[in-house]
Motif scaffolding. Structure first.
Motif, PDB file in Angstrom:
ATOM      1  N   HIS A 119       0.798  -1.220   0.000  1.00  0.00           N
ATOM      2  CA  HIS A 119       0.000   0.000   0.000  1.00  0.00           C
ATOM      3  C   HIS A 119       0.830   1.269   0.000  1.00  0.00           C
ATOM      4  O   HIS A 119       1.978   1.271   0.448  1.00  0.00           O
ATOM      5  CB  HIS A 119      -0.940   0.004   1.213  1.00  0.00           C
ATOM      6  N   PHE A 120       0.204   2.304  -0.492  1.00  0.00           N
ATOM      7  CA  PHE A 120       0.825   3.627  -0.445  1.00  0.00           C
ATOM      8  C   PHE A 120      -0.170   4.557   0.209  1.00  0.00           C
ATOM      9  O   PHE A 120      -1.313   4.649  -0.222  1.00  0.00           O
ATOM     10  CB  PHE A 120       1.143   4.135  -1.860  1.00  0.00           C
ATOM     11  N   LEU A 121       0.279   5.224   1.264  1.00  0.00           N
ATOM     12  CA  LEU A 121      -0.598   6.192   1.919  1.00  0.00           C
ATOM     13  C   LEU A 121      -0.130   7.586   1.566  1.00  0.00           C
ATOM     14  O   LEU A 121       1.029   7.947   1.811  1.00  0.00           O
ATOM     15  CB  LEU A 121      -0.541   6.031   3.442  1.00  0.00           C
TER      16      LEU A 121
ATOM     17  N   GLU B 178       0.145  11.178   2.456  1.00  0.00           N
ATOM     18  CA  GLU B 178       0.037  11.935   3.703  1.00  0.00           C
ATOM     19  C   GLU B 178      -0.641  13.280   3.493  1.00  0.00           C
ATOM     20  O   GLU B 178      -0.950  13.976   4.455  1.00  0.00           O
ATOM     21  CB  GLU B 178       1.436  12.102   4.311  1.00  0.00           C
ATOM     22  N   ARG B 179      -0.845  13.645   2.241  1.00  0.00           N
ATOM     23  CA  ARG B 179      -1.558  14.892   1.948  1.00  0.00           C
ATOM     24  C   ARG B 179      -3.072  14.678   1.999  1.00  0.00           C
ATOM     25  O   ARG B 179      -3.761  15.329   2.748  1.00  0.00           O
ATOM     26  CB  ARG B 179      -1.216  15.389   0.542  1.00  0.00           C
ATOM     27  N   CYS B 180      -3.535  13.773   1.165  1.00  0.00           N
ATOM     28  CA  CYS B 180      -4.980  13.615   1.044  1.00  0.00           C
ATOM     29  C   CYS B 180      -5.514  12.414   1.823  1.00  0.00           C
ATOM     30  O   CYS B 180      -6.728  12.234   1.928  1.00  0.00           O
ATOM     31  CB  CYS B 180      -5.375  13.492  -0.424  1.00  0.00           C
ATOM     32  N   GLY B 181      -4.645  11.623   2.365  1.00  0.00           N
ATOM     33  CA  GLY B 181      -5.095  10.489   3.163  1.00  0.00           C
ATOM     34  C   GLY B 181      -5.551   9.288   2.368  1.00  0.00           C
ATOM     35  O   GLY B 181      -6.002   8.299   2.941  1.00  0.00           O
ATOM     36  N   SER B 182      -5.418   9.345   1.060  1.00  0.00           N
ATOM     37  CA  SER B 182      -5.867   8.212   0.247  1.00  0.00           C
ATOM     38  C   SER B 182      -4.868   7.056   0.322  1.00  0.00           C
ATOM     39  O   SER B 182      -3.675   7.256   0.540  1.00  0.00           O
ATOM     40  CB  SER B 182      -6.034   8.640  -1.206  1.00  0.00           C
ATOM     41  N   VAL B 183      -5.377   5.870   0.166  1.00  0.00           N
ATOM     42  CA  VAL B 183      -4.535   4.682   0.169  1.00  0.00           C
ATOM     43  C   VAL B 183      -4.629   4.040  -1.208  1.00  0.00           C
ATOM     44  O   VAL B 183      -5.724   3.847  -1.733  1.00  0.00           O
ATOM     45  CB  VAL B 183      -5.015   3.666   1.226  1.00  0.00           C
ATOM     46  N   ALA B 184      -3.483   3.742  -1.771  1.00  0.00           N
ATOM     47  CA  ALA B 184      -3.471   3.098  -3.087  1.00  0.00           C
ATOM     48  C   ALA B 184      -2.911   1.696  -2.968  1.00  0.00           C
ATOM     49  O   ALA B 184      -2.017   1.444  -2.155  1.00  0.00           O
ATOM     50  CB  ALA B 184      -2.631   3.922  -4.065  1.00  0.00           C
TER      51      ALA B 184
END
Lengths: 154, 154
Positions: free
Chosen positions: B78-80, B82-88
């Motif tokens: 996963h990639f979080l 830290e700006r928008c809080g989205s997880v990819a």
DNA sequence: CTTTCTGCAAACTCTTTGCACTCGT
DNA sequence: ACGAGTGCAAAGAGTTTGCAGAAAG
């Protein structure tokens, strides 16, 4: 907004830097109290936070467990034993350059990464493989179980 | 001790399986309520827990953020942002066989691992690099991909 | 019917914070 | 003296749990 050298800050740093077991904030508080008896848990949290922000310590976030703190700054990964709760440092298991570069190419800016393995540590595995069946094996070596970090609440 | 198929359990599973944004328990609750209005957050937690235990869903633990849930069962990282809080989701960035084998040789039993990258996602980077003359703060939390739902509770 | 599950609210754990006071600098 | 830091206690966020009633099998 200059940072002051307080006895509490120094003690918190010293405790974590000297620890080998990735203590929780509460562990740190207990240990620091041997030097600074009246330190409060709130202060410990504030100082841990500050030291992490200053990159003097690292926070280790584990699934469903309280955050633990690490004085080792070099890049490395962790192993959490789900039996005894101990955390072990792993020498940079992942070749991060490779992975990060792929992300970079995709437009991501990678600032940090955390790799944690979950399972059973060697000590707990050995302890587990013995109890069943007739004790046939006369393997006597039983390395000190002392490595087990206290992790839960009593 | 047989598991029953309740409307709540099914709805929780469906919501997470259909989601693409790694919702938090609260997000799941909000969404499930469109189908089952009276479901409680406690029930959502109990069902998420059950589904994770049954390996029908995965929990994604992130540093200093609430746990998120993922319907994708294939191994991936996963990639979080830290700006928008989205997880990819990242397609299996790490060649885990290699890493795990070394641990196995050392006597560890690896049951799972989690690799998460932290940084800034492509979308936020673009937004940043086309400045309108404003510097950026390291502070954020914007539901760019819908994930930060705040609900008031007494 | 029996047993699991649910809704609700209270409890819990971990962490942060407001405030008056203390102690570096 | 000034103001960052501290101790304490209370507040917060996220998650769990006890219980009476609902509902699945």
């Amino acid at each position: 907004m200059k940072s002051r050298r307080t006895r509490q800050l120094a003690a918190v740093y010293d405790v974590v830097a000297a620890a080998h077991d990735h203590p929780t904030a509460e562990d740190v508080c207990d240990r620091v109290r041997r030097q600074v008896p009246r330190i409060s848990l709130g202060t410990v949290y504030r100082n841990l936070q500050k030291l992490v922000a200053q990159q003097q310590l690292r926070a280790v976030h584990l699934a469903d467990r309280p955050t633990r703190y690490d004085g080792m700054l070099a890049a490395h990964d962790h192993f959490l034993c789900e039996r005894c709760g101990s955390v072990a440092d792993l020498q940079q298991t992942m070749p991060s350059p490779m992975d990060s570069s792929r992300l970079l190419e995709s437009g991501y800016e990678v600032r940090a990464h955390a790799l944690t393995f979950y399972g059973v540590c060697p000590t707990c595995r050995r302890a587990e493989e013995k109890p069943l069946g007739r004790a046939r094996r006369t393997r006597s070596e039983e390395p000190a179980t002392a490595s087990a970090t206290r992790s839960g609440r009593p």
